[in-house]
Design a protein around this motif. Structure first.
Motif, PDB file in Angstrom:
ATOM      1  N   PHE A   1       0.711  -1.244   0.220  1.00  0.00           N
ATOM      2  CA  PHE A   1       0.176   0.072   0.065  1.00  0.00           C
ATOM      3  C   PHE A   1       1.373   1.214   0.160  1.00  0.00           C
ATOM      4  O   PHE A   1       2.213   1.516   0.418  1.00  0.00           O
ATOM      5  CB  PHE A   1      -1.226   0.218   1.361  1.00  0.00           C
ATOM      6  N   VAL A   2       0.512   1.914  -0.302  1.00  0.00           N
ATOM      7  CA  VAL A   2       1.036   3.932  -0.730  1.00  0.00           C
ATOM      8  C   VAL A   2       1.302   4.256   0.796  1.00  0.00           C
ATOM      9  O   VAL A   2       0.178   4.156   1.606  1.00  0.00           O
ATOM     10  CB  VAL A   2       0.312   4.392  -1.094  1.00  0.00           C
ATOM     11  N   ARG A   3       2.463   5.304   1.520  1.00  0.00           N
ATOM     12  CA  ARG A   3       2.324   5.883   2.251  1.00  0.00           C
ATOM     13  C   ARG A   3       3.590   7.002   1.969  1.00  0.00           C
ATOM     14  O   ARG A   3       4.141   7.157   0.370  1.00  0.00           O
ATOM     15  CB  ARG A   3       3.687   5.239   3.235  1.00  0.00           C
ATOM     16  N   TYR A   4       3.543   7.895   2.334  1.00  0.00           N
ATOM     17  CA  TYR A   4       4.509   9.386   2.369  1.00  0.00           C
ATOM     18  C   TYR A   4       5.079   9.724   3.048  1.00  0.00           C
ATOM     19  O   TYR A   4       5.242   9.415   4.228  1.00  0.00           O
ATOM     20  CB  TYR A   4       3.053  10.400   1.406  1.00  0.00           C
ATOM     21  N   VAL A   5       6.493   9.888   2.785  1.00  0.00           N
ATOM     22  CA  VAL A   5       7.509   9.723   3.181  1.00  0.00           C
ATOM     23  C   VAL A   5       8.273  11.317   3.115  1.00  0.00           C
ATOM     24  O   VAL A   5       8.177  11.695   2.127  1.00  0.00           O
ATOM     25  CB  VAL A   5       8.530   8.834   3.466  1.00  0.00           C
ATOM     26  N   GLU A   6       8.550  11.680   3.696  1.00  0.00           N
ATOM     27  CA  GLU A   6       9.177  13.459   3.819  1.00  0.00           C
ATOM     28  C   GLU A   6      10.509  13.491   2.905  1.00  0.00           C
ATOM     29  O   GLU A   6      11.281  12.186   2.495  1.00  0.00           O
ATOM     30  CB  GLU A   6      10.387  13.285   5.416  1.00  0.00           C
ATOM     31  N   SER A   7      10.090  14.337   1.599  1.00  0.00           N
ATOM     32  CA  SER A   7      10.642  15.104   1.432  1.00  0.00           C
ATOM     33  C   SER A   7      12.328  14.897   1.225  1.00  0.00           C
ATOM     34  O   SER A   7      12.254  16.243   2.139  1.00  0.00           O
ATOM     35  CB  SER A   7       9.991  15.037  -0.399  1.00  0.00           C
ATOM     36  N   SER A   8      13.504  15.786   0.867  1.00  0.00           N
ATOM     37  CA  SER A   8      14.995  15.812   0.299  1.00  0.00           C
ATOM     38  C   SER A   8      14.671  17.901   0.628  1.00  0.00           C
ATOM     39  O   SER A   8      15.354  18.265   1.310  1.00  0.00           O
ATOM     40  CB  SER A   8      15.650  16.196  -0.448  1.00  0.00           C
ATOM     41  N   VAL A   9      13.471  18.180   0.652  1.00  0.00           N
ATOM     42  CA  VAL A   9      12.970  18.930  -0.069  1.00  0.00           C
ATOM     43  C   VAL A   9      12.026  19.632   1.414  1.00  0.00           C
ATOM     44  O   VAL A   9      11.107  20.943   0.975  1.00  0.00           O
ATOM     45  CB  VAL A   9      12.306  19.915  -1.733  1.00  0.00           C
ATOM     46  N   SER A  10      11.879  18.771   2.189  1.00  0.00           N
ATOM     47  CA  SER A  10      10.991  19.165   3.416  1.00  0.00           C
ATOM     48  C   SER A  10      10.723  20.907   4.047  1.00  0.00           C
ATOM     49  O   SER A  10      10.186  21.295   4.635  1.00  0.00           O
ATOM     50  CB  SER A  10      10.906  18.077   3.990  1.00  0.00           C
ATOM     51  N   ASP A  11      12.488  21.003   3.994  1.00  0.00           N
ATOM     52  CA  ASP A  11      12.509  21.800   5.382  1.00  0.00           C
ATOM     53  C   ASP A  11      12.732  22.979   4.222  1.00  0.00           C
ATOM     54  O   ASP A  11      12.950  24.155   4.748  1.00  0.00           O
ATOM     55  CB  ASP A  11      13.497  22.091   6.098  1.00  0.00           C
ATOM     56  N   HIS A  12      11.794  22.674   2.892  1.00  0.00           N
ATOM     57  CA  HIS A  12      12.186  24.313   2.328  1.00  0.00           C
ATOM     58  C   HIS A  12      10.913  25.601   2.454  1.00  0.00           C
ATOM     59  O   HIS A  12       9.892  25.107   2.558  1.00  0.00           O
ATOM     60  CB  HIS A  12      11.893  23.805  -0.086  1.00  0.00           C
ATOM     61  N   GLU A  13      11.363  26.448   2.198  1.00  0.00           N
ATOM     62  CA  GLU A  13      10.577  27.814   2.324  1.00  0.00           C
ATOM     63  C   GLU A  13       8.939  27.785   2.137  1.00  0.00           C
ATOM     64  O   GLU A  13       8.504  28.609   2.634  1.00  0.00           O
ATOM     65  CB  GLU A  13      11.182  28.829   2.584  1.00  0.00           C
ATOM     66  N   LEU A  14       9.129  27.216   0.658  1.00  0.00           N
ATOM     67  CA  LEU A  14       8.104  27.709   0.257  1.00  0.00           C
ATOM     68  C   LEU A  14       7.114  25.998   0.428  1.00  0.00           C
ATOM     69  O   LEU A  14       6.113  26.671   0.303  1.00  0.00           O
ATOM     70  CB  LEU A  14       7.995  26.745  -1.410  1.00  0.00           C
ATOM     71  N   PHE A  15       7.243  25.510   1.708  1.00  0.00           N
ATOM     72  CA  PHE A  15       6.452  24.288   2.113  1.00  0.00           C
ATOM     73  C   PHE A  15       5.947  24.440   3.235  1.00  0.00           C
ATOM     74  O   PHE A  15       6.968  24.394   3.773  1.00  0.00           O
ATOM     75  CB  PHE A  15       7.247  23.546   1.523  1.00  0.00           C
ATOM     76  N   GLU A  16       4.785  25.002   3.656  1.00  0.00           N
ATOM     77  CA  GLU A  16       4.666  25.469   4.765  1.00  0.00           C
ATOM     78  C   GLU A  16       4.529  24.002   5.522  1.00  0.00           C
ATOM     79  O   GLU A  16       2.865  23.320   4.998  1.00  0.00           O
ATOM     80  CB  GLU A  16       3.822  25.999   5.385  1.00  0.00           C
ATOM     81  N   GLY A  17       4.840  23.508   6.247  1.00  0.00           N
ATOM     82  CA  GLY A  17       4.415  21.842   6.600  1.00  0.00           C
ATOM     83  C   GLY A  17       5.055  21.385   6.915  1.00  0.00           C
ATOM     84  O   GLY A  17       5.248  19.592   6.280  1.00  0.00           O
ATOM     85  N   GLY A  18       5.666  21.083   5.702  1.00  0.00           N
ATOM     86  CA  GLY A  18       6.615  19.746   4.905  1.00  0.00           C
ATOM     87  C   GLY A  18       6.671  19.043   3.809  1.00  0.00           C
ATOM     88  O   GLY A  18       4.939  19.531   3.570  1.00  0.00           O
ATOM     89  N   ALA A  19       7.825  19.110   3.042  1.00  0.00           N
ATOM     90  CA  ALA A  19       6.765  18.387   1.982  1.00  0.00           C
ATOM     91  C   ALA A  19       7.089  16.899   1.397  1.00  0.00           C
ATOM     92  O   ALA A  19       8.534  16.314   2.120  1.00  0.00           O
ATOM     93  CB  ALA A  19       8.144  18.970   0.170  1.00  0.00           C
ATOM     94  N   TYR A  20       6.403  16.012   0.912  1.00  0.00           N
ATOM     95  CA  TYR A  20       6.677  14.287   1.085  1.00  0.00           C
ATOM     96  C   TYR A  20       6.402  13.932  -0.341  1.00  0.00           C
ATOM     97  O   TYR A  20       5.903  14.261  -1.379  1.00  0.00           O
ATOM     98  CB  TYR A  20       5.085  14.114   1.915  1.00  0.00           C
ATOM     99  N   LYS A  21       7.231  13.065  -0.695  1.00  0.00           N
ATOM    100  CA  LYS A  21       6.818  11.640  -2.224  1.00  0.00           C
ATOM    101  C   LYS A  21       6.007  10.653  -1.518  1.00  0.00           C
ATOM    102  O   LYS A  21       6.316  10.089   0.043  1.00  0.00           O
ATOM    103  CB  LYS A  21       8.527  11.846  -1.887  1.00  0.00           C
ATOM    104  N   PRO A  22       5.818   9.907  -2.078  1.00  0.00           N
ATOM    105  CA  PRO A  22       5.185   8.203  -1.993  1.00  0.00           C
ATOM    106  C   PRO A  22       6.276   7.693  -2.163  1.00  0.00           C
ATOM    107  O   PRO A  22       7.557   7.473  -2.638  1.00  0.00           O
ATOM    108  CB  PRO A  22       4.106   8.108  -3.594  1.00  0.00           C
ATOM    109  N   ALA A  23       5.564   6.781  -1.663  1.00  0.00           N
ATOM    110  CA  ALA A  23       6.362   5.219  -1.019  1.00  0.00           C
ATOM    111  C   ALA A  23       5.541   4.741  -1.387  1.00  0.00           C
ATOM    112  O   ALA A  23       4.224   3.944  -1.073  1.00  0.00           O
ATOM    113  CB  ALA A  23       7.511   5.775   0.381  1.00  0.00           C
ATOM    114  N   VAL A  24       6.208   2.845  -1.231  1.00  0.00           N
ATOM    115  CA  VAL A  24       4.861   1.498  -0.968  1.00  0.00           C
ATOM    116  C   VAL A  24       5.621   0.823   0.428  1.00  0.00           C
ATOM    117  O   VAL A  24       6.998   0.524  -0.059  1.00  0.00           O
ATOM    118  CB  VAL A  24       5.314   0.919  -2.027  1.00  0.00           C
ATOM    119  N   VAL A  25       4.734   0.757   1.498  1.00  0.00           N
ATOM    120  CA  VAL A  25       5.180  -0.671   2.090  1.00  0.00           C
ATOM    121  C   VAL A  25       4.623  -1.800   2.307  1.00  0.00           C
ATOM    122  O   VAL A  25       3.693  -2.064   1.379  1.00  0.00           O
ATOM    123  CB  VAL A  25       4.422   0.278   3.273  1.00  0.00           C
ATOM    124  N   ALA A  26       5.660  -2.935   1.466  1.00  0.00           N
ATOM    125  CA  ALA A  26       5.001  -3.712   1.686  1.00  0.00           C
ATOM    126  C   ALA A  26       5.231  -5.047   3.129  1.00  0.00           C
ATOM    127  O   ALA A  26       5.693  -4.925   3.374  1.00  0.00           O
ATOM    128  CB  ALA A  26       5.721  -4.873   0.963  1.00  0.00           C
TER     129      ALA A  26
END
Length: 277
Positions: A232-257
């Motif tokens: 199933f799909v989960r979202y994990v923190e992206s490398s640009v998570s702390d960028h000033e344009l992203f309030e609350g952080g940025a995330y990228k998709p991942a799959v958990v098995a």
């Protein structure tokens, strides 16, 4: 001479500048025999060897030759004209093998294999070079791309996209192994392999660029989902998570098995497993 050697010889001539105007009747007989062999399941765009899926480059060459050496012609389907280098597949062989394709939009292109006791629900599309195994359901609005290999007793949920990989000829296509169930809206692309007897949750994207957090072997893998998994799909923190344009952080998709036999997994265990990677 074999069909493979005939295709390889024709490919070499095409690579040296052979055009449709230069091709002979024997050349077109070879192309027709090749498409018939694909539809009979006698040749496949990829096969499993020593545990790994490998492309049959000459089969992909044969498909590309059918595009490169044929002219666009006008065909009719459902009372509507369409224009292509290949007609649709003759499906008169399906009833004798217990397979069915429902009306109003089920499209199976010439050069596609459909096994016995299979079901093609409309509107679905199966492209040239694709292989659909025995007992498999291709549900409404599904697309099975060129050269994709779908195993036996597979369920493709409605609105599922199985990507095509025709070029490069050495590139392995998307593979969905026996007994897999893909939930509605799943997308499998770029040569990803879904291991046998796995169950994938709806709207999951499986592609080599997205990590699979395998909680069974406790490792992160790319390009394949191991057999006997529930994903199933989960979202994990992206490398640009702390960028000033992203309030609350940025995330990228991942799959958990998880293990297919495991019905539940505590949310805290999931989070610990994700964060440890």
């Amino acid at each position: 001479m074999t069909l493979q050697s005939d295709i390889e010889d024709l490919w070499n001539r095409y690579d040296d500048g052979l055009t449709a105007a230069d091709a002979t009747a024997d050349d077109y007989d070879t192309l027709e025999a090749f498409l018939t062999a694909l539809e009979a399941g006698e040749v496949r765009a990829a096969e499993k060897r020593d545990g790994s899926w490998e492309a049959n480059a000459w089969v992909k060459q044969g498909i590309l030759l059918n595009f490169g050496l044929r002219d666009i012609e006008t065909h009719t389907y459902g009372g509507v004209d369409y224009h292509d280098v290949l007609p649709l597949r003759d499906t008169s062989d399906l009833p004798g093998r217990g397979s069915r394709n429902t009306p109003d939009g089920t499209v199976i292109r010439r050069g596609a294999y459909v096994g016995g006791d299979a079901i093609m629900m409309s509107p679905a599309f199966v492209n040239v070079g694709a292989y659909v195994g025995d007992g498999t359901l291709v549900d409404s609005c599904d697309t099975v791309g060129s050269c994709a290999q779908i195993g036996e007793d597979v369920k493709l949920g409605a609105n599922t996209l199985i990507g095509g990989v025709l070029e490069p000829v050495e590139g392995a296509p998307v593979v969905v192994e026996d007994g897999v169930s893909l939930g509605a809206g799943c997308r499998v692309t770029s040569g990803f392999v879904v291991g046998e007897n796995s169950v994938v949750g709806e709207n999951t994207l499986l592609t080599p660029r997205i990590p699979v957090y395998d909680l069974v072997e406790e490792e992160v893998v790319y390009g394949h989902l191991p057999p006997e998994r529930r994903a199933f799909v989960r979202y994990v923190e992206s490398s640009v998570s702390d960028h000033e344009l992203f309030e609350g952080g940025a995330y990228k998709p991942a799959v958990v098995a998880t293990d297919i036999e495991e019905t539940t997994l505590e949310a805290t265990e999931r989070e610990d497993a994700l964060r440890s990677n």
